[in-house]
Scaffold this active site. Sequence first.
Site, PDB file in Angstrom:
ATOM      1  N   ASP A   7       0.824  -1.231  -0.075  1.00  0.00           N
ATOM      2  CA  ASP A   7      -0.057   0.027  -0.156  1.00  0.00           C
ATOM      3  C   ASP A   7       0.932   1.239  -0.060  1.00  0.00           C
ATOM      4  O   ASP A   7       1.849   1.575   0.798  1.00  0.00           O
ATOM      5  CB  ASP A   7      -0.865  -0.113   1.200  1.00  0.00           C
ATOM      6  CG  ASP A   7      -1.599   1.124   1.464  1.00  0.00           C
ATOM      7  OD1 ASP A   7      -1.719   2.240   0.589  1.00  0.00           O
ATOM      8  OD2 ASP A   7      -2.735   1.035   2.341  1.00  0.00           O
ATOM      9  N   ASP A  67      -7.614   4.749  -9.500  1.00  0.00           N
ATOM     10  CA  ASP A  67      -8.909   4.640  -9.251  1.00  0.00           C
ATOM     11  C   ASP A  67      -9.647   5.654  -8.860  1.00  0.00           C
ATOM     12  O   ASP A  67      -9.583   6.282  -7.833  1.00  0.00           O
ATOM     13  CB  ASP A  67      -9.012   3.335  -8.155  1.00  0.00           C
ATOM     14  CG  ASP A  67      -8.181   1.948  -8.648  1.00  0.00           C
ATOM     15  OD1 ASP A  67      -8.246   1.672  -9.760  1.00  0.00           O
ATOM     16  OD2 ASP A  67      -7.364   1.848  -7.663  1.00  0.00           O
ATOM     17  N   LYS A 126      -2.580   3.048 -24.859  1.00  0.00           N
ATOM     18  CA  LYS A 126      -3.860   2.517 -26.020  1.00  0.00           C
ATOM     19  C   LYS A 126      -5.205   2.791 -25.454  1.00  0.00           C
ATOM     20  O   LYS A 126      -5.930   3.340 -26.433  1.00  0.00           O
ATOM     21  CB  LYS A 126      -3.520   0.942 -26.045  1.00  0.00           C
ATOM     22  CG  LYS A 126      -2.651   0.538 -27.323  1.00  0.00           C
ATOM     23  CD  LYS A 126      -3.020  -1.061 -27.417  1.00  0.00           C
ATOM     24  CE  LYS A 126      -1.498  -1.706 -27.164  1.00  0.00           C
ATOM     25  NZ  LYS A 126      -1.810  -3.146 -26.685  1.00  0.00           N
ATOM     26  N   GLU A 147      -6.001   5.206 -23.453  1.00  0.00           N
ATOM     27  CA  GLU A 147      -6.204   6.719 -23.493  1.00  0.00           C
ATOM     28  C   GLU A 147      -6.395   6.945 -24.776  1.00  0.00           C
ATOM     29  O   GLU A 147      -7.147   7.920 -25.157  1.00  0.00           O
ATOM     30  CB  GLU A 147      -4.929   7.440 -22.874  1.00  0.00           C
ATOM     31  CG  GLU A 147      -4.895   8.640 -22.843  1.00  0.00           C
ATOM     32  CD  GLU A 147      -3.655   9.314 -22.080  1.00  0.00           C
ATOM     33  OE1 GLU A 147      -2.954   8.550 -21.677  1.00  0.00           O
ATOM     34  OE2 GLU A 147      -3.637  10.639 -22.038  1.00  0.00           O
TER      35      GLU A 147
HETATM   36  C1  LIG Z   1      -6.780   2.552 -12.687  1.00  0.00           C
HETATM   37  S1  LIG Z   1      -5.270   1.676 -12.180  1.00  0.00           S
HETATM   38  C2  LIG Z   1      -4.148   2.489 -13.197  1.00  0.00           C
HETATM   39  C3  LIG Z   1      -2.975   1.700 -13.379  1.00  0.00           C
HETATM   40  C4  LIG Z   1      -1.911   2.528 -14.300  1.00  0.00           C
HETATM   41  N1  LIG Z   1      -1.369   3.945 -13.592  1.00  0.00           N
HETATM   42  C5  LIG Z   1      -2.104   3.065 -15.767  1.00  0.00           C
HETATM   43  O1  LIG Z   1      -2.123   4.310 -16.089  1.00  0.00           O
HETATM   44  O2  LIG Z   1      -2.811   2.232 -16.306  1.00  0.00           O
HETATM   45  C6  LIG Z   1      -4.844   2.095 -10.474  1.00  0.00           C
HETATM   46  C7  LIG Z   1      -3.878   1.325 -10.000  1.00  0.00           C
HETATM   47  O3  LIG Z   1      -3.539   1.761  -8.624  1.00  0.00           O
HETATM   48  C8  LIG Z   1      -3.377   0.651  -7.758  1.00  0.00           C
HETATM   49  N2  LIG Z   1      -3.336   1.313  -6.267  1.00  0.00           N
HETATM   50  C9  LIG Z   1      -4.573   1.704  -5.729  1.00  0.00           C
HETATM   51  N3  LIG Z   1      -4.225   2.217  -4.761  1.00  0.00           N
HETATM   52  C10 LIG Z   1      -2.967   1.887  -4.425  1.00  0.00           C
HETATM   53  C11 LIG Z   1      -2.089   2.003  -2.947  1.00  0.00           C
HETATM   54  N4  LIG Z   1      -2.637   2.668  -2.119  1.00  0.00           N
HETATM   55  N5  LIG Z   1      -0.937   1.497  -3.247  1.00  0.00           N
HETATM   56  C12 LIG Z   1      -0.383   1.108  -4.265  1.00  0.00           C
HETATM   57  N6  LIG Z   1      -1.274   0.929  -5.506  1.00  0.00           N
HETATM   58  C13 LIG Z   1      -2.394   1.329  -5.265  1.00  0.00           C
HETATM   59  C14 LIG Z   1      -4.481  -0.281  -8.198  1.00  0.00           C
HETATM   60  O4  LIG Z   1      -4.095  -1.602  -7.897  1.00  0.00           O
HETATM   61  C15 LIG Z   1      -4.428  -0.117  -9.617  1.00  0.00           C
HETATM   62  O5  LIG Z   1      -3.554  -1.053 -10.162  1.00  0.00           O
END
Ligand SMILES: C[S@@+](CC[C@H](N)C(=O)[O-])C[C@H]1O[C@@H](n2cnc3c(N)ncnc32)[C@H](O)[C@@H]1O
Length: 264
Positions: free
Chosen positions: A129, A152, A244, A246
């Site tokens: 995390d 997210d 891709k 985006e």
């Molecule tokens: C919507 S995805 C975007 C992934 C990537 N940055 C992209 O642009 O494709 C968000 C990612 O953040 C990770 N994530 C969310 N909260 C997190 C945290 N507290 N620590 C580490 N990773 C986290 C999720 O597991 C997910 O893989």
Amino acid sequence: MSDDLLIHPAAEGDEGEYTAGRTGHGHIKSFVRRAGRMSEAQQRYYETMLPKIGVPYQAENIDLTAVFGRQAPKILEIGCGMGETTARIAEAHPENDYFGLEVHVPGVGALCKLIAEKNLSNLRIGNHDAVEVVRDMLAEGSLDGIHIFFPDPWHKTRHKKRRLIQPPFVALLASRLKPGGYIHCATDWENYALQMLDVLGREPSLDNSVANPAPEALAMALDADSAAGLAGFAPRPDYRPLTKFENRGLRLGHGVWDLVFRKR
Ligand SMILES: C[S@@+](CC[C@H](N)C(=O)[O-])C[C@H]1O[C@@H](n2cnc3c(N)ncnc32)[C@H](O)[C@@H]1O
């Protein structure tokens, strides 16, 4: 994976408040651990590469210079996903060191594979995390940059408290930047883009790299839930490649907002 990563839905009603099970820190998680299947290759690279390029969670500060074995700018990325962007940036910028954080294990496996295939020596992974890693492992003023690409969006109102870009976490992130260091966020979710602009703009130790919107204009935009015509968003910096996903969104007329703020 260590036991202290387990997340338990608290018995606090149907909103699904998730808190760390063993650590007792109790902060709201910005993720829900998905069961996601690992491909055989992801599993293999996870097992063989992570012992070499993984940075395990610890409750004390780490020395990033020692981790990478050299003096070079240190850039943190939060939420690498499947790692394509992370690996592309690290490959294009061998002069920088990158520390990517991701909780989703198949994503970590995929990034391990990219690191092996591209033979990248300037990229390390933390499978933990980010809130805890930044808080416990990174010293104040130790980072030159922070990337948070497409975090997210947690678009339901009752889930917004899970969004990463909230005032306390932004203050923590800012404290880890060197003077002049940057934080770069990108999102394709308009409501989150507005929240990012509002929250980053309120952090007293950060300055927008472009002109901030007038406070009344931002207030109106937040009210209307529309970023149309609003100042404060940055042009996409060249180092952030278009994915891709985006590209497809942009062709369909969907917006993407970049925000780049600098530490005073
Ligand atoms: C919507 S995805 C975007 C992934 C990537 N940055 C992209 O642009 O494709 C968000 C990612 O953040 C990770 N994530 C969310 N909260 C997190 C945290 N507290 N620590 C580490 N990773 C986290 C999720 O597991 C997910 O893989």
